[in-house]
Design an enzyme around this catalytic site. Structure first.
Site, mmCIF file in Angstrom:
data_model
loop_
_atom_site.group_PDB
_atom_site.id
_atom_site.type_symbol
_atom_site.label_atom_id
_atom_site.label_comp_id
_atom_site.label_asym_id
_atom_site.label_seq_id
_atom_site.Cartn_x
_atom_site.Cartn_y
_atom_site.Cartn_z
ATOM 1 N N ALA A 108 1.037 -1.433 0.061
ATOM 2 C CA ALA A 108 0.110 0.039 -0.018
ATOM 3 C C ALA A 108 0.710 1.201 0.067
ATOM 4 O O ALA A 108 0.388 2.306 -0.249
ATOM 5 C CB ALA A 108 -0.818 0.027 1.105
ATOM 6 N N LYS A 109 1.931 1.152 0.426
ATOM 7 C CA LYS A 109 3.053 2.318 0.318
ATOM 8 C C LYS A 109 2.418 3.462 1.207
ATOM 9 O O LYS A 109 2.549 4.492 0.646
ATOM 10 C CB LYS A 109 3.482 2.659 -1.007
ATOM 11 C CG LYS A 109 4.323 1.589 -1.495
ATOM 12 C CD LYS A 109 4.972 1.906 -2.720
ATOM 13 C CE LYS A 109 5.498 0.899 -3.423
ATOM 14 N NZ LYS A 109 4.801 -0.377 -4.151
ATOM 15 N N ARG A 110 1.770 3.285 2.253
ATOM 16 C CA ARG A 110 1.373 4.253 3.020
ATOM 17 C C ARG A 110 2.183 5.230 3.675
ATOM 18 O O ARG A 110 3.277 4.808 4.226
ATOM 19 C CB ARG A 110 0.355 3.838 4.063
ATOM 20 C CG ARG A 110 -0.886 2.998 3.421
ATOM 21 C CD ARG A 110 -1.753 4.102 2.462
ATOM 22 N NE ARG A 110 -3.040 3.470 2.051
ATOM 23 C CZ ARG A 110 -3.079 3.094 0.679
ATOM 24 N NH1 ARG A 110 -2.464 3.355 -0.188
ATOM 25 N NH2 ARG A 110 -4.365 2.631 0.446
#
Length: 288
Positions: A108-110
């Site tokens: 998700a690379k949040r």
């Protein structure tokens, strides 16, 4: 700063993520299979770019690789593009993976600050969340400490994180390499090593890093010591992106035992049949 703690089990008897991943890598090999339902790949499988196509693709890949791979990594963006129904398919996939021995990494690379980061952490790392995964990818480019809500919730729930450190896309160097001997990437690596002190009794800490398999000499050029991280190294780029097992051993050196190599298209192109996907997975594992 994290407090040190021994290897403990959490609610439900769950051991820390790093310890579980290390065991899976020993038992099955250091491979993570990316689940990337690109429209072109769905079409190549004879599937519509629809919710049913997304569901069939996801369930097929999980069924094929879960007896073989240490982890799966669904690309969240390719579910989000289908809206709420696509996220429902992702929820189904993560729930199904949780009933198997394969670990899940939500790609998700949040990354954000304050209550917003806490909200992302709650979505991906809280027990009982519909989107809960064994681990999630995070972006530290608002400052490593901005990830604190996710770091602490992951530790509390026996889950893990993979923090972007040194990526192989050409644009990444314009940020990650800045600072030379004290580069941005090096400071992220050092911060992860400090964070993993709380997992000192485990085979691997639960704070991993994302380091591209095709970064070439960047680790040497920037003076980065990945072996000191004491955490897993998620390395995308195996297969279709050009990296081989031999390349990765040369790139990662002493840190190679901690590398979880990721292949997506190189394996997924062998679908849609289960036999083809499993054969591609086994071949990839043999190269590692």
């Amino acid at each position: 700063m994290p407090s040190q703690q021994s290897s403990v089990k959490f609610d439900g008897g769950r051991a820390p993520f790093g310890a579980r991943l290390a065991a899976a890598m020993i038992a099955r090999g250091p491979l993570c299979v990316g689940i990337d339902p690109h429209p072109a790949l769905l079409a190549a499988w004879g599937l519509d770019d629809s919710i049913q196509g997304l569901r069939t693709f996801s369930q097929t890949v999980l069924e094929a690789v879960e007896p073989l791979a240490a982890a799966i990594k669904p690309q969240v963006a390719l579910y989000e593009r289908h809206g709420s129904a696509g996220l429902a398919v992702l929820e189904e996939l993560l729930a199904a993976a949780a009933t198997t021995d394969v670990l899940s990494i939500a790609d998700a690379k949040r990354g954000d600050i304050g209550s917003t980061m806490a909200g992302y952490a709650d979505a991906w790392l809280r027990d009982g969340s519909a989107l809960a995964a064994d681990s999630v990818t995070l972006s530290p480019y608002l400052g490593f400490e901005s990830l604190r809500p996710a770091l602490d919730l992951a530790a509390a729930n026996g889950r893990g994180v993979f923090v972007l450190a040194l990526t192989s896309n050409p644009e990444g160097a314009s940020v990650q390499h800045v600072g030379g001997a004290e580069s941005v990437a090096k400071r992220i690596v050092q911060a992860a090593a400090v964070e993993n002190q709380r997992y000192c009794a485990d085979a691997l800490g639960s704070v991993g890093l994302v380091v591209g398999a095709t970064v070439g000499t960047a680790l040497v050029d920037l003076g980065i010591d990945l072996a000191a991280v004491h955490g897993p190294l998620l390395a995308p780029g195996l297969g279709a992106q050009g990296a081989t097992g031999a390349d990765m051993r040369a790139t990662f050196g002493a840190a190679y035992p901690a590398v979880l190599a990721t292949s997506s298209r190189g394996i997924l192109a062998a679908g849609p049949g289960l036999d083809g996907l499993r054969a591609a997975t086994i071949e990839t594992l043999q190269g590692l």
